[in-house]
Design an enzyme around this catalytic site. Structure first.
Site, PDB file in Angstrom:
ATOM      1  N   GLN A 189      16.004 -16.591  17.982  1.00 26.77           N
ATOM      2  CA  GLN A 189      16.003 -17.561  19.081  1.00 26.77           C
ATOM      3  C   GLN A 189      15.668 -16.891  20.413  1.00 26.77           C
ATOM      4  O   GLN A 189      15.154 -17.537  21.320  1.00 26.77           O
ATOM      5  CB  GLN A 189      17.381 -18.247  19.195  1.00 26.77           C
ATOM      6  CG  GLN A 189      17.838 -18.987  17.947  1.00 26.77           C
ATOM      7  CD  GLN A 189      17.031 -20.244  17.643  1.00 26.77           C
ATOM      8  OE1 GLN A 189      16.331 -20.796  18.492  1.00 26.77           O
ATOM      9  NE2 GLN A 189      17.111 -20.703  16.408  1.00 26.77           N
ATOM     10  N   HIS A 229      23.989 -16.118  12.766  1.00 25.31           N
ATOM     11  CA  HIS A 229      23.362 -16.939  11.723  1.00 25.31           C
ATOM     12  C   HIS A 229      23.599 -16.241  10.378  1.00 25.31           C
ATOM     13  O   HIS A 229      23.707 -15.013  10.337  1.00 25.31           O
ATOM     14  CB  HIS A 229      21.869 -17.011  12.044  1.00 25.31           C
ATOM     15  CG  HIS A 229      21.067 -17.915  11.158  1.00 25.31           C
ATOM     16  ND1 HIS A 229      20.627 -17.548   9.909  1.00 25.31           N
ATOM     17  CD2 HIS A 229      20.606 -19.170  11.366  1.00 25.31           C
ATOM     18  CE1 HIS A 229      19.922 -18.546   9.386  1.00 25.31           C
ATOM     19  NE2 HIS A 229      19.901 -19.540  10.240  1.00 25.31           N
ATOM     20  N   LYS A 275       9.439 -20.287  15.004  1.00 21.62           N
ATOM     21  CA  LYS A 275      10.249 -20.839  16.098  1.00 21.62           C
ATOM     22  C   LYS A 275       9.580 -20.577  17.447  1.00 21.62           C
ATOM     23  O   LYS A 275      10.184 -20.788  18.504  1.00 21.62           O
ATOM     24  CB  LYS A 275      11.648 -20.221  16.075  1.00 21.62           C
ATOM     25  CG  LYS A 275      12.461 -20.575  14.828  1.00 21.62           C
ATOM     26  CD  LYS A 275      13.867 -20.049  14.942  1.00 21.62           C
ATOM     27  CE  LYS A 275      14.570 -19.876  13.611  1.00 21.62           C
ATOM     28  NZ  LYS A 275      14.835 -21.112  12.884  1.00 21.62           N
ATOM     29  N   CYS A 294      23.644 -23.016   9.433  1.00 24.46           N
ATOM     30  CA  CYS A 294      23.674 -21.669   8.839  1.00 24.46           C
ATOM     31  C   CYS A 294      24.541 -20.724   9.659  1.00 24.46           C
ATOM     32  O   CYS A 294      24.194 -19.551   9.847  1.00 24.46           O
ATOM     33  CB  CYS A 294      22.265 -21.098   8.678  1.00 24.46           C
ATOM     34  SG  CYS A 294      21.202 -22.106   7.670  1.00 24.46           S
ATOM     35  N   ASP A 324      19.087  -9.784  16.250  1.00 27.65           N
ATOM     36  CA  ASP A 324      18.469 -10.943  15.642  1.00 27.65           C
ATOM     37  C   ASP A 324      17.827 -11.741  16.777  1.00 27.65           C
ATOM     38  O   ASP A 324      18.503 -12.418  17.546  1.00 27.65           O
ATOM     39  CB  ASP A 324      19.546 -11.763  14.917  1.00 27.65           C
ATOM     40  CG  ASP A 324      19.029 -13.130  14.467  1.00 27.65           C
ATOM     41  OD1 ASP A 324      17.874 -13.468  14.770  1.00 27.65           O
ATOM     42  OD2 ASP A 324      19.799 -13.848  13.813  1.00 27.65           O
TER      43      ASP A 324
HETATM   44  N1  7TS Z   1      18.715 -16.051  13.194  1.00 27.58           N
HETATM   45  C1  7TS Z   1      18.877 -17.097  14.005  1.00 27.58           C
HETATM   46  C2  7TS Z   1      19.630 -16.933  15.292  1.00 27.58           C
HETATM   47  C3  7TS Z   1      18.308 -18.318  13.655  1.00 27.58           C
HETATM   48  O1  7TS Z   1      18.449 -19.367  14.468  1.00 27.58           O
HETATM   49  C4  7TS Z   1      17.597 -18.441  12.431  1.00 27.58           C
HETATM   50  C5  7TS Z   1      17.047 -19.761  11.960  1.00 27.58           C
HETATM   51  C6  7TS Z   1      17.438 -17.298  11.647  1.00 27.58           C
HETATM   52  C7  7TS Z   1      18.026 -16.125  12.053  1.00 27.58           C
HETATM   53  C8  7TS Z   1      16.673 -17.307  10.367  1.00 27.58           C
HETATM   54  O2  7TS Z   1      15.329 -17.527  10.600  1.00 27.58           O
HETATM   55  P1  7TS Z   1      14.315 -17.734   9.389  1.00 27.58           P
HETATM   56  O3  7TS Z   1      13.061 -18.145  10.051  1.00 27.58           O
HETATM   57  O4  7TS Z   1      14.196 -16.436   8.680  1.00 27.58           O
HETATM   58  O5  7TS Z   1      14.897 -18.804   8.526  1.00 27.58           O
HETATM   59  N2  7TS Z   1      17.710 -20.872  12.476  1.00 27.58           N
HETATM   60  C9  7TS Z   1      17.611 -22.132  12.039  1.00 27.58           C
HETATM   61  C10 7TS Z   1      18.281 -23.191  12.658  1.00 27.58           C
HETATM   62  O6  7TS Z   1      19.008 -23.076  13.622  1.00 27.58           O
HETATM   63  N3  7TS Z   1      17.978 -24.326  12.000  1.00 27.58           N
HETATM   64  O7  7TS Z   1      17.143 -24.034  11.005  1.00 27.58           O
HETATM   65  C11 7TS Z   1      16.902 -22.675  11.011  1.00 27.58           C
END
Ligand code: 7TS
Length: 409
Positions: free
Chosen positions: A202, A122, A225, A365, A199
């Site tokens: 997920q 990501h 999430k 992303c 990371d």
């Molecule tokens: N890493 C992964 C694997 C992610 O899926 C996401 C967010 C992030 C980092 C960043 O997370 P945040 O909460 O700091 O924004 N993924 C997604 C997505 O798949 N659609 O919207 C956000």
């Protein structure tokens, strides 16, 4: 199917309609819906406990601090951390990764050093490292993705030598669902003295997680999430590394003394938590973890395997549909990306929306991955504990309708 259907009653939003249809929410990889237990925990905090933490000499402030630190303890327990002090509250996954990049990487990297990433990261596990590389003269190197949509480890030996100081890898792809080869990478990285950042945005919501087994040095994840509020996440770190690591932000709450020209830091984890933290969000995060513990992460994972298996089976019946991601359910989570003929993912998502089916469309992303897959965008359905087979059936009906709308039948 291992039935978690009864959980749906806990999620008020699932009883609403979208465009006149009962909402089918298939975008949990973006953010999950929130159970009433989490919503109530946040609102109870504001109704009965609201005060700033770590500073008040009065009872209410003590109670707020106890609740905030109680959430930290619960989250530490959820990932089997050795102690709550190993868990730093952050604004989310992105800021947790940035904390490692600035707090660890900026001090230690220099010309000739390398940061090893994978093509499925990501942007939040790419861009912070690009910035740190620019500041320090370090360079980025990438492991590719093989034809089964897994991280390709065939180049690992040539890519990983003592020039590599940081290996940063996703525990689970938000696009393809692929589970990252975290343990293999961690063992190989440690053999050359590199630090491993996972990371877990997920991974932690979807797989039972024991930081001891993950083998990483840092694990970043976020609440929203995994049924919790936005604006809060966590960085777990090995205690000795957190001790050594510099704070990336200065301000109140993170010091033990401030002189005119220098300061001393508060003990870990507080030295990384400058300013008033997101207190209600942390308490909501604790409530989310409590909810998931009650469901049981093994049950969360089995439900995901079953619903993803059902989705892959049903999607295989749709002509002209290509799915990007591993077929083997043991290698993947519940994010399923697909492309219908040459219809743009946004157009497809718009038609699905007409039927009350919410999927994400775009590059998710993960532009380096999209380029590797040679697609500008995909549509993506992603599942969580509250999804049921009928949601998949509604998605497939929507896709059939889309085929009619776009003249494919
Ligand atoms: N890493 C992964 C694997 C992610 O899926 C996401 C967010 C992030 C980092 C960043 O997370 P945040 O909460 O700091 O924004 N993924 C997604 C997505 O798949 N659609 O919207 C956000």
């Amino acid at each position: 199917m291992s039935d978690l259907r009864h959980l749906r009653d806990d999620f008020p939003i699932l009883a609403t309609t979208m465009r006149g249809h009962p909402l089918v929410y298939l975008d949990s990889a973006s953010t999950t819906q929130k159970p009433i237990q989490v919503i109530d925990a946040v609102s109870e905090y504001y109704k009965t406990l609201n005060a700033n933490v770590h500073r008040g000499a009065y009872t209410l402030a003590d109670e707020a601090t106890t609740a905030y630190e109680g959430a930290r303890r619960r989250i530490a327990g959820f990932i089997k951390a050795g102690s709550p002090a190993e868990v730093v509250f952050t604004r989310g996954t992105t800021s947790a990764i940035n904390l490692v990049a600035y707090g660890w990487g900026l001090e230690r990297l220099g010309e000739g050093d390398r940061i090893l990433l994978t093509l499925m990261e990501h942007h939040s596990n790419v861009v912070p490292w690009q910035i740190i590389a620019r500041h320090t003269g370090a360079e980025l190197v990438y492991l590719s993705i093989d034809e089964d949509y897994r991280v390709d480890l065939t180049d690992l030996e040539s890519a990983l030598d003592e020039r590599v100081k940081i290996v940063a890898v996703s525990g689970m792809s938000n696009v393809m669902g692929t589970i990252g080869p975290v343990q293999d990478l961690a063992a190989a990285a440690h053999a050359v003295g590199a630090v491993v950042v996972v990371d877990g945005a997920q991974m932690v919501p979807h797989l039972p997680t024991d930081v001891g087994d993950v083998g990483a040095d840092f694990l970043a994840f976020g609440a929203h999430k995994m049924l919790g509020p936005t604006g809060i996440g966590a960085l777990w770190g090995r205690p000795e590394l957190l001790e050594e690591m510099e704070p990336a932000e200065g301000g109140g709450e993170m010091i033990s003394d401030v002189q005119l020209y220098e300061s001393r830091w508060a003990p870990v984890p507080h030295k990384f938590e400058a300013g008033t933290p997101p207190i209600a969000q942390a308490i909501g995060f604790g409530a989310a973890v409590e909810y998931l513990e009650k469901v049981g992460m093994e049950a969360v994972r089995s439900h995901e395997v079953e619903i993803t298996g059902y989705a892959l089976e049903r999607l295989a019946e749709v002509p002209d549909l290509e799915v990007y991601g591993p077929r083997d359910l043991s290698e993947r989570g519940g994010a399923v990306s697909f492309q219908l003929a040459d219809i743009h993912a946004h157009d497809l998502a718009t038609v699905l929306d007409e039927f009350g089916v919410a999927v994400r469309a775009g590059h998710h992303c993960a532009k380096p991955l999209m380029r590797h897959l040679a697609v500008p965008a995909t549509a993506r359905a992603s599942f969580y504990v509250y999804n049921v087979e009928e949601d998949v059936d509604r998605l497939v009906e929507g896709l059939e309708e889309a085929r009619r709308v776009f003249g494919l039948v």
